[in-house]
Design a protein around this motif. Structure first.
Motif, short mmCIF file in Angstrom:
data_model
loop_
_atom_site.label_atom_id
_atom_site.label_comp_id
_atom_site.label_asym_id
_atom_site.label_seq_id
_atom_site.Cartn_x
_atom_site.Cartn_y
_atom_site.Cartn_z
N CYS A 139 0.28 -1.17 0.01
CA CYS A 139 0.29 0.23 -0.39
C CYS A 139 0.70 1.17 0.22
O CYS A 139 1.79 1.18 0.74
CB CYS A 139 -0.96 -0.18 0.98
SG CYS A 139 -1.97 1.57 1.51
N ILE A 140 0.55 1.97 -0.61
CA ILE A 140 1.11 3.43 -1.00
C ILE A 140 1.40 4.40 0.08
O ILE A 140 0.41 4.56 0.48
CB ILE A 140 0.92 4.14 -2.38
CG1 ILE A 140 1.53 3.73 -3.19
CG2 ILE A 140 1.76 5.56 -2.46
CD1 ILE A 140 3.44 3.27 -4.64
N GLU A 141 2.11 4.70 0.54
CA GLU A 141 2.94 5.37 1.89
C GLU A 141 2.76 6.71 2.06
O GLU A 141 2.51 7.63 2.38
CB GLU A 141 4.01 4.95 2.79
CG GLU A 141 3.88 3.29 3.19
CD GLU A 141 4.32 3.08 3.79
OE1 GLU A 141 5.58 3.82 4.41
OE2 GLU A 141 4.60 1.37 4.28
N VAL B 40 2.07 -6.37 -12.52
CA VAL B 40 2.48 -5.54 -11.39
C VAL B 40 -0.19 -6.00 -11.46
O VAL B 40 -0.50 -5.22 -12.45
CB VAL B 40 2.66 -4.40 -11.84
CG1 VAL B 40 2.19 -3.15 -10.85
CG2 VAL B 40 4.03 -5.19 -11.38
N TYR B 41 -0.76 -5.56 -10.35
CA TYR B 41 -2.02 -5.16 -10.31
C TYR B 41 -2.04 -3.33 -9.31
O TYR B 41 -1.68 -4.13 -8.54
CB TYR B 41 -2.62 -6.45 -9.61
CG TYR B 41 -2.59 -8.14 -10.61
CD1 TYR B 41 -4.36 -7.98 -11.04
CD2 TYR B 41 -2.09 -8.38 -10.85
CE1 TYR B 41 -4.60 -9.22 -12.56
CE2 TYR B 41 -2.07 -9.23 -12.23
CZ TYR B 41 -3.11 -9.64 -12.37
OH TYR B 41 -4.09 -10.37 -13.72
N PRO C 287 -4.18 -11.29 -4.54
CA PRO C 287 -2.93 -9.98 -5.38
C PRO C 287 -3.33 -9.77 -6.62
O PRO C 287 -3.02 -8.95 -7.45
CB PRO C 287 -1.63 -11.28 -5.22
CG PRO C 287 -2.42 -12.67 -5.00
CD PRO C 287 -3.23 -12.64 -4.06
N VAL C 288 -4.98 -10.35 -7.15
CA VAL C 288 -5.01 -10.20 -8.59
C VAL C 288 -5.99 -9.46 -8.39
O VAL C 288 -7.19 -9.59 -9.22
CB VAL C 288 -5.25 -11.73 -9.10
CG1 VAL C 288 -4.15 -11.95 -9.87
CG2 VAL C 288 -6.28 -12.69 -8.93
N ASP C 289 -6.71 -9.41 -7.36
CA ASP C 289 -8.28 -8.42 -6.89
C ASP C 289 -8.16 -7.08 -7.15
O ASP C 289 -8.28 -6.39 -6.99
CB ASP C 289 -8.86 -8.90 -6.55
CG ASP C 289 -10.55 -8.04 -5.25
OD1 ASP C 289 -10.73 -8.15 -6.48
OD2 ASP C 289 -10.41 -7.78 -4.13
N GLY D 52 -2.93 5.07 -0.08
CA GLY D 52 -3.36 4.12 0.18
C GLY D 52 -3.73 3.44 -1.01
O GLY D 52 -4.63 3.10 -0.40
N ASN D 53 -3.13 3.54 -2.04
CA ASN D 53 -3.20 2.26 -3.27
C ASN D 53 -2.55 1.36 -2.98
O ASN D 53 -1.19 1.17 -3.05
CB ASN D 53 -2.58 3.15 -4.74
CG ASN D 53 -3.47 2.71 -5.87
OD1 ASN D 53 -3.10 3.35 -6.88
ND2 ASN D 53 -3.94 1.85 -5.66
N TYR D 54 -3.46 0.58 -3.41
CA TYR D 54 -2.52 -1.24 -3.10
C TYR D 54 -2.47 -1.57 -3.98
O TYR D 54 -3.19 -1.31 -5.94
CB TYR D 54 -4.20 -1.89 -2.73
CG TYR D 54 -4.62 -1.52 -1.18
CD1 TYR D 54 -3.72 -2.73 -0.11
CD2 TYR D 54 -4.70 -0.61 -0.20
CE1 TYR D 54 -4.14 -1.81 1.45
CE2 TYR D 54 -5.71 -0.47 0.49
CZ TYR D 54 -4.87 -1.26 1.66
OH TYR D 54 -5.20 -1.46 2.93
N PHE D 55 -1.65 -2.52 -4.27
CA PHE D 55 -0.87 -3.09 -5.61
C PHE D 55 0.08 -4.06 -5.26
O PHE D 55 -0.14 -4.51 -3.76
CB PHE D 55 0.41 -1.58 -6.49
CG PHE D 55 1.33 -1.72 -5.30
CD1 PHE D 55 2.50 -2.11 -6.24
CD2 PHE D 55 1.51 -0.63 -4.36
CE1 PHE D 55 3.21 -1.83 -5.89
CE2 PHE D 55 2.53 -0.59 -4.59
CZ PHE D 55 3.74 -1.14 -4.46
N SER D 56 0.07 -4.80 -6.08
CA SER D 56 0.60 -6.19 -6.22
C SER D 56 1.98 -6.81 -6.61
O SER D 56 1.51 -6.13 -7.87
CB SER D 56 -0.16 -7.88 -6.13
OG SER D 56 -0.82 -7.55 -7.20
N VAL D 57 3.07 -7.06 -6.32
CA VAL D 57 3.77 -7.99 -7.53
C VAL D 57 3.87 -9.53 -7.67
O VAL D 57 3.89 -9.29 -6.42
CB VAL D 57 5.84 -6.81 -7.01
CG1 VAL D 57 6.29 -8.00 -8.19
CG2 VAL D 57 5.23 -5.67 -7.07
N ILE D 58 3.37 -10.44 -8.84
CA ILE D 58 3.11 -11.45 -8.65
C ILE D 58 4.79 -11.57 -10.01
O ILE D 58 4.54 -11.32 -10.43
CB ILE D 58 1.58 -11.92 -9.31
CG1 ILE D 58 0.90 -11.61 -8.76
CG2 ILE D 58 1.37 -12.82 -9.94
CD1 ILE D 58 -0.57 -11.25 -8.94
N LEU D 59 4.90 -12.77 -8.89
CA LEU D 59 6.04 -13.47 -9.76
C LEU D 59 5.90 -15.05 -10.21
O LEU D 59 5.47 -15.87 -8.86
CB LEU D 59 7.16 -13.40 -8.65
CG LEU D 59 8.02 -14.24 -9.44
CD1 LEU D 59 9.19 -13.76 -10.34
CD2 LEU D 59 9.77 -14.20 -8.72
#
Length: 432
Positions: free
Chosen positions: A300-302, A326-327, A337-339, A369-376
């Protein structure tokens, strides 16, 4: 600590047909290695070796365009690896002797640097083995990242197979500078043969107790310079950390090719960017692997506004194909993580086991407050994780909805159920 090397052993072999190698090579001839230092006490050799490798890589890349020779702080690394103000970032709670006497490894060094805790310049925190209680207390009140970093670790190539071939090591030294290795060192076994200071002693089998740097080699170095004599000629030029009076009066000695050595790391660095921000749940880095081909980290962006530009991860094998996604997960805590919406993807192949930073094809601006995911996704089911290991990473902490694992990219298991954090990170640039 040495047991971890066996658990995380890799195979690292590649052919020498691509180009020929010189029979003799010395990083000192090119100004690609820094001065010999003196650790003063048993224990912190690992910090001297790791930082010496980073200094050497900095010079090998020609990053010192200002003409200044890098001199990194071993005290910062050796102290804060075990005495960070945040308990979950401390390696091992077993402090039975002086902090600087505790053993370490390239794993610890890499984990410390990956979270942007260092390295810093020696002049700002000078090495001493005589820290007073008041000095220790003052340091423990300060986070290591509040010191000014002098460079940034971008990659670390782990060479942990005990039979790593000579050619592979030579290529890494020429391309990236000095590399670390471990061997069993007994002070009484060093020999003075004419003008040479040498060491060859395999009486301890596969045990190791000392980290040093390979700074070059000589294929024709005579076996007669060693006692006992190895079967063949050839030796590594070793930079030690016992001061300039131990060795060829310059702190260097020759180590037979036949000496048993373990591990090794090439550290790849770049100039630092003070606006760089780290996102990661694996503060203790690579501890083990889980049998999953998919892993993910949710962040989550701080800051008020940040630009996502890089992702990083560990791989436990050589020649591994990867897919990185990246999502954008919006502003509500996601259920997986893919939501959300995929905003970036990149594919490639990793040649070396270890830690790798990938620059994303595009940069993405995100607000607080922006959520993001890094998927490998990896071509092999061996996802690197941070987890609890006795006398090593028992301070690891796992929270729900931060790390995920899967074998199909659809059905995800929360890392809290596996007591593991994925070794997957993101780096952003803070916009003011």
């Amino acid at each position: 600590m040495r047991k971890l090397f066996t658990v995380l052993a890799f195979v690292f072999l590649f052919t020498s047909s691509a180009y020929s190698l010189p029979s003799r090579y010395d990083l000192r001839d090119y100004g690609h290695i820094t001065r010999v230092k003196n650790q003063g006490i048993p224990g912190p050799c690992w910090a001297f070796a790791a930082l010496g490798a980073m200094e050497s890589n900095y010079l090998t890349q020609g990053l010192n365009t200002d003409g200044k020779i890098p001199d990194l702080s071993e005290l910062q690394l050796a102290f804060y690896a075990y005495r960070d103000p945040q308990k979950e970032r401390n390696f091992s709670s077993r402090i039975k002797s002086g902090i600087l006497s505790l053993e370490g490894s390239s794993f610890i060094s890499a984990a410390f640097m990956m979270r942007l805790s260092g390295p810093m310049n020696e002049r700002e925190l000078k090495y001493t083995t005589q820290l007073t209680d008041s000095q220790k207390k003052a340091m423990m009140k300060r986070k290591p990242e509040t010191y000014k970093r002098s460079m940034r670790l971008r990659d670390a190539y782990f060479l942990l197979n005990d039979e790593l071939d000579v050619v592979s090591k030579k290529k890494l030294i020429m391309n990236h500078g000095a590399i670390t290795i471990s061997f069993y060192s007994e002070p009484s076994k060093y020999q003075r043969k004419g003008k040479y200071y040498t060491y060859f002693n395999n009486s301890k089998g596969t045990k190791t107790n000392h980290d040093v740097l390979i700074a070059g080699w000589d294929d024709d170095f005579s076996r007669d310079n060693f006692s006992p004599k190895p079967k063949s000629n050839g030796a590594w030029l070793i930079k030690n950390s016992w001061g300039t009076m131990r060795g060829n009066n310059d702190g260097y000695f020759w180590l037979s090719y036949e000496q048993f050595t373990s591990g090794g790391t090439a550290f790849i660095v770049e100039r630092d960017n003070r606006k760089l921000r780290h996102y990661g749940h694996d503060d203790l880095g690579f501890c083990s692997t889980l049998g999953y081909s998919w892993g993910a980290s949710v962040f989550c962006i701080e800051g008020m506004k940040e630009v996502l530009r890089e992702a990083a991860f560990f791989v436990a094998d050589n020649n591994v194909e990867y897919e990185l996604y990246v999502y954008d997960l919006g502003f509500s805590s996601p259920s997986s993580p893919v939501d959300g919406k995929m905003i970036s993807s990149v594919k490639g192949e990793i040649e070396f086991a270890g830690y790798h930073t990938i620059t994303l094809p595009e940069e993405f601006s995100m607000n607080h407050g922006n959520y993001f995911s890094v998927i490998l996704k990896l071509s092999k089911r061996a996802m690197a994780v941070e987890t609890e290991l006795k006398n090593y990473s028992e301070n690891a902490v796992v929270h729900e909805k931060e790390s995920y694992f899967s074998n199909d990219g659809i059905n995800w298991t929360d890392g809290i159920n596996l007591k593991a954090n994925a070794c997957i990170k993101a780096y952003t640039i803070l916009k003011r």
